[in-house]
Design an enzyme around this catalytic site. Structure first.
Site, PDB file in Angstrom:
ATOM      1  N   ASP A 101      29.645  21.820 -24.934  1.00  0.00           N
ATOM      2  CA  ASP A 101      30.721  23.350 -25.863  1.00  0.00           C
ATOM      3  C   ASP A 101      31.580  23.629 -25.212  1.00  0.00           C
ATOM      4  O   ASP A 101      32.957  23.108 -23.890  1.00  0.00           O
ATOM      5  CB  ASP A 101      28.932  24.441 -25.107  1.00  0.00           C
ATOM      6  CG  ASP A 101      29.200  25.486 -25.301  1.00  0.00           C
ATOM      7  OD1 ASP A 101      29.976  26.059 -27.087  1.00  0.00           O
ATOM      8  OD2 ASP A 101      29.072  26.738 -24.874  1.00  0.00           O
ATOM      9  N   GLY A 146      28.659  33.947 -27.064  1.00  0.00           N
ATOM     10  CA  GLY A 146      27.696  35.449 -26.619  1.00  0.00           C
ATOM     11  C   GLY A 146      26.460  35.964 -26.777  1.00  0.00           C
ATOM     12  O   GLY A 146      26.255  37.408 -27.380  1.00  0.00           O
ATOM     13  N   GLY A 147      25.546  34.991 -27.216  1.00  0.00           N
ATOM     14  CA  GLY A 147      23.962  35.401 -27.085  1.00  0.00           C
ATOM     15  C   GLY A 147      23.648  36.583 -25.785  1.00  0.00           C
ATOM     16  O   GLY A 147      22.780  37.501 -26.483  1.00  0.00           O
ATOM     17  N   ASN A 177      24.271  30.644 -29.150  1.00  0.00           N
ATOM     18  CA  ASN A 177      24.414  30.563 -27.623  1.00  0.00           C
ATOM     19  C   ASN A 177      24.156  31.136 -26.753  1.00  0.00           C
ATOM     20  O   ASN A 177      24.299  32.643 -26.973  1.00  0.00           O
ATOM     21  CB  ASN A 177      26.031  29.998 -27.464  1.00  0.00           C
ATOM     22  CG  ASN A 177      26.177  28.852 -28.410  1.00  0.00           C
ATOM     23  OD1 ASN A 177      25.818  28.607 -29.056  1.00  0.00           O
ATOM     24  ND2 ASN A 177      27.524  28.688 -28.319  1.00  0.00           N
TER      25      ASN A 177
HETATM   26  P1  13P Z   1      26.928  33.972 -23.108  1.00  0.00           P
HETATM   27  O1  13P Z   1      27.363  33.724 -22.288  1.00  0.00           O
HETATM   28  O2  13P Z   1      27.156  35.595 -23.247  1.00  0.00           O
HETATM   29  O3  13P Z   1      24.958  33.934 -23.269  1.00  0.00           O
HETATM   30  O4  13P Z   1      27.950  33.484 -24.047  1.00  0.00           O
HETATM   31  C1  13P Z   1      26.988  31.756 -24.007  1.00  0.00           C
HETATM   32  C2  13P Z   1      28.048  30.988 -25.290  1.00  0.00           C
HETATM   33  O5  13P Z   1      28.703  31.484 -26.460  1.00  0.00           O
HETATM   34  C3  13P Z   1      28.048  29.900 -25.053  1.00  0.00           C
HETATM   35  O6  13P Z   1      29.103  29.395 -25.780  1.00  0.00           O
END
Ligand code: 13P
Length: 276
Positions: free
Chosen positions: A82, A206-207, A227
């Site tokens: 990632d 940014g889930g 994610n």
């Molecule tokens: P969060 O940390 O907000 O869940 O975002 C995760 C993400 O987008 C990893 O690429």
């Protein structure tokens, strides 16, 4: 046995009108908890680790554990790097057998982002792996590093997808890494415009904290990969803190169970697999 390609999982999710959970892991407990949730819901997942987090969990150590868990899983599991930033790390992940990499050129000027993403997408494809790119800016990066947020331009997204050949495209629609300061304000109008112009599966970063209703609207709008990182880091840390004391294995069990529960909650919202 169940190590799977990203594209296959996202296409299947598209046919079934759901999204695949892409879960960032930083410990054995997180890997095992996520896999357990995937097996119990009979639904594929993606295990991933961001380059910025590899200082805590080196790729040489964490990567083989992720791949080993994916191979042993009873459901398909893709393994992705990632937010890849450097060629060295992206190459290492591909050589190790990761089935997908993300190159994050979202802070670069458009043409540079296209050129670099194309370069890494070609590199991944030549090795039989998949690639994700990002256009638009989330502001704070996966490691909390700063930046200015800017929503994805739908026209640029279409151009970016066509010229890079990525298998998945991360968009910025008001989403952000980490814990949301207030109520997230997602631009679903931008998402539907991007979705109308791009046939490539879309990714929501940014889930954590986006909430069930927003997840469902995102999936209806074409998001196929979601994610989640912070929610797992918090679940693991909180569970260990609640156990307290000095019994390492009690903490480890609690952490794994907290991660499993968090993963299962998200998988159920994103949609469980219908095809077998
Ligand atoms: P969060 O940390 O907000 O869940 O975002 C995760 C993400 O987008 C990893 O690429």
């Amino acid at each position: 046995m169940a190590l799977s390609g990203l594209k296959t999982l996202l296409e299947e999710a598209g046919r079934e009108g759901r999204a695949v959970g892409a879960f960032n892991v930083a410990s054995i407990e997180m890997i095992l908890g996520c896999i357990q949730a995937a097996e119990e819901t009979a639904t594929p997942i993606i295990l991933q680790a961001a380059e910025v987090r590899l200082a805590a969990t080196p790729l040489d150590i964490l990567g083989p554990a992720m791949l080993g868990a994916a191979r042993a899983a009873r459901v398909p599991v893709a393994v992705q790097l990632d937010h890849g930033k450097t060629e060295k790390t992206i190459l290492k992940a591909l050589d190790m057998g990761f089935t997908s990499i993300m190159f994050d050129g979202s802070s670069l000027p458009m043409e540079e982002n296209i050129a670099m993403t194309r370069y890494f997408a070609d590199m991944a494809h030549a090795r039989g792996a998949c690639a994700e790119g990002e256009i638009g800016s989330l502001g704070a990066g996966e490691g909390g590093e700063g930046g200015r947020a800017a929503c994805t331009d739908p026209r640029e997204a279409a151009l970016f997808a066509a010229r890079t050949g990525v298998d998945a495209l991360a968009v910025a629609i008001g989403n952000a890494h980490g814990v949301y300061a207030g109520t997230p304000d997602f631009r679903f109008d931008i998402l539907s415009d991007v979705s109308a112009r791009c046939s490539v599966p879309l990714v929501l970063h940014g889930g954590t904290g986006a909430g069930e209703e927003r997840f469902r609207r995102c999936i209806r709008g074409g998001i196929r990969k979601i994610n989640i990182a912070t929610a797992f880091f918090m679940a693991d840390a909180r569970a260990r803190a609640e156990v307290g004391g000095e019994d390492y294995f009690a903490m480890s069990r609690a952490a794994r169970e907290a991660v499993r529960r968090t993963a299962e909650e998200h998988i159920r919202i994103f949609g469980t697999r219908k095809e077998l």
